[in-house]
Design an enzyme around this catalytic site. Structure first.
Site, short mmCIF file in Angstrom:
data_model
loop_
_atom_site.label_atom_id
_atom_site.label_comp_id
_atom_site.label_asym_id
_atom_site.label_seq_id
_atom_site.Cartn_x
_atom_site.Cartn_y
_atom_site.Cartn_z
N LYS A 163 -7.81 -0.40 11.15
CA LYS A 163 -7.15 -0.85 9.92
C LYS A 163 -5.92 0.01 9.66
O LYS A 163 -4.87 -0.48 9.24
CB LYS A 163 -8.14 -0.79 8.74
CG LYS A 163 -7.64 -1.46 7.47
CD LYS A 163 -6.84 -0.54 6.57
CE LYS A 163 -6.37 -1.25 5.30
NZ LYS A 163 -5.48 -0.42 4.49
N HIS A 193 -1.95 9.96 -0.97
CA HIS A 193 -2.03 8.78 -1.83
C HIS A 193 -1.79 9.13 -3.29
O HIS A 193 -1.54 8.28 -4.11
CB HIS A 193 -3.42 8.14 -1.72
CG HIS A 193 -3.53 7.18 -0.58
ND1 HIS A 193 -3.92 7.58 0.67
CD2 HIS A 193 -3.31 5.86 -0.49
CE1 HIS A 193 -3.93 6.52 1.47
NE2 HIS A 193 -3.57 5.48 0.79
N GLU A 207 0.83 -1.22 0.00
CA GLU A 207 0.00 0.00 0.00
C GLU A 207 0.86 1.27 0.00
O GLU A 207 1.72 1.46 0.87
CB GLU A 207 -0.93 0.00 1.23
CG GLU A 207 -1.93 1.14 1.15
CD GLU A 207 -3.04 1.06 2.18
OE1 GLU A 207 -3.24 0.01 2.81
OE2 GLU A 207 -3.73 2.09 2.35
#
Ligand code: NAD
Length: 419
Positions: free
Chosen positions: A262, A376, A84
């Site tokens: 998470k 991101h 990720e």
């Protein structure tokens, strides 16, 4: 000045070419030329074939390092294996902010794991429970006879607890065997002991043992980490307040808590995988612990101190080992443990918890300010460019254009590429 002579603090690490990054880590962790070669090597197929069944090949993940960490006054570079994007950068950034106020401080319980023996078909449940407790010494001796090595290291079976549970099958007795597993994760050690105790418990009680297996709710093996995040560096007290508003939703709402946790596991799983530990064991333990009051909630806790700085805390079960399991077989896991410079499972637990807290801070901080997508965007744009068919230098150019336009979409990437 930290206990480690070499600092893990480095600006612009992400801008360095891979070779320079490896050089920095090699120097930080005193790696040999042989160690260095492991970074670019693949897991040997014969080793893989011994690790699991039906092997066809190996599966690679990017291995990066989070920098800037100070934990209990010592500098650490933390290896992270993850697919990720933004996770490694976010952890490094959070560690940089935590560093201003001294970094992460931790506490750790003894490495106690729980093994369960499920006993059925007992007529006198209370009498049977007493018999088990009455034979505690004999049962513990039998358990310890299974693992002389562990006992020699000061570990071994330490206690027995008996629980009586109602179930659709009627009352059942669940015996908990409490084992100090020292520097191991402990699953094999505990399972072997539980299997050895089963016939003795059946004989004592006249009942029938069904399950004899470790519990992954390792709530006797808890690690806590805390850090103070400087309010000025965060952008002022109003940002701390915005952070606390965001955190509050995770504290009261399982829908948010699941995503919040998470984020913690983004960091934790990455170092767990890099060190050859069992990520499923850590995940199941963490989530079960997060639901221990009956309501699933955040594994971290935040508040403002009297200076207006943000204090973050994490409390989490941590069944990690530095001996046994895949960690002693996989060459990259061996290398990653060398980078960490760890001598005990306790030290690894403390690093893992600190990384989890850093990762969570970084996510909630971004969500409370610029939003999560900004971070991101860069790697995501590059991935979209590749999906659109960009090659070599085109990738950077297409990604830059996508970011400039503020829309990271595949059809737009294809158009830019055509032009
Ligand atoms: P292991 O059996 O490979 O190694 C542990 C053993 O190493 C100890 O029993 C001891 O005899 C020896 N040892 C040597 N030095 C030691 C030291 N300093 N401290 C402690 N022990 C020392 O591994 P394990 O930790 O018992 O089991 C871990 C493995 O079990 C992982 O691969 C995990 O994936 C797997 N597993 C997990 C589950 C689960 O989580 N439910 C169930 C089954 C298996």
């Amino acid at each position: 000045m930290s206990k480690n002579e070499k600092s893990s603090m480095i600006s612009g690490f992400y801008k360095l070419p891979v070779k320079k990054r490896v050089e920095f880590v090699k120097n930080f962790a005193d790696l040999s030329n042989e160690d260095e070669k492991v970074f670019s090597s693949c897991l040997n197929i014969e080793t893989a074939d011994r690790m699991i069944e039906n092997v066809l090949g190996t599966f690679e993940l990017p291995l990066g390092v989070a920098v800037n960490f100070v934990i209990n006054g010592k500098d650490y570079i933390i290896p992270m294996a993850t697919e990720e994007s933004s996770v490694v950068a976010a952890a490094s950034n959070a560690a940089k902010i935590a560093r201003i106020k001294g970094g992460f401080k931790t506490e750790c319980s003894k490495p106690l794991m729980i093994g369960q023996l499920q006993l059925l078909d007992v007529k006198d449940v209370a009498g049977a429970a007493q018999k088990i407790i009455g034979h505690k010494k004999q049962l513990l001796d039998l358990a310890n006879a299974q693992d002389k090595v562990l006992v020699d290291f000061g570990g071994g079976a330490k206690d027995l607890e008996v629980r009586i549970l109602d179930s659709p099958l009627g009352k059942m007795i669940v015996t908990h065997l409490i084992v100090d597993v020292r520097d191991a994760m402990g699953a094999n050690a505990v399972n072997t002991m539980c299997e050895a105790l089963a016939p003795m418990i059946e004989e004592l009680t006249g009942g029938r043992i069904r399950l004899k297996i470790l519990s992954n709710l390792a709530d006797k093996r808890i690690v806590k980490a805390c850090a103070v995040f400087d309010k000025e560096k965060m952008g002022g007290e109003s940002v701390v307040d915005a952070f606390l508003e965001s955190y509050t939703l995770a504290a009261v709402d399982p829908y948010r808590a699941a995503t919040h946790n998470k984020g913690i596991m983004n960091g934790i799983d990455a170092v767990i995988i890099a060190t050859g530990n069992d990520s499923r064991a850590i995940e199941s333990g963490a989530h079960a612990y997060a639901a221990r009051t009956g309501q699933y909630t955040s594994l971290t806790h935040y508040y403002k101190d009297k200076n207006g700085d943000l204090v973050g805390e994490i409390e989490i079960p941590m069944a990690v080992g530095i001996v046994g399991g895949a960690g002693n077989i996989h060459p990259k896991a061996i290398l990653c443990k060398k980078i960490l410079g760890i001598k005990t499972a306790k030290e690894l637990s403390e690093i893992v918890a600190s990384l989890g807290l850093a990762q969570n801070f970084a996510a909630v901080f971004a969500l409370s300010t610029v939003g999560i997508q900004k971070g991101h965007m860069s790697l995501h744009a590059k991935n979209i460019a590749v999906m659109a068919g960009a090659k070599g230098e085109e990738i950077e150019k297409v990604a830059e254009q996508l970011i400039k336009e503020g829309e990271i979409k595949l059809d737009r990437a294809k158009e830019i590429l055509k032009k």
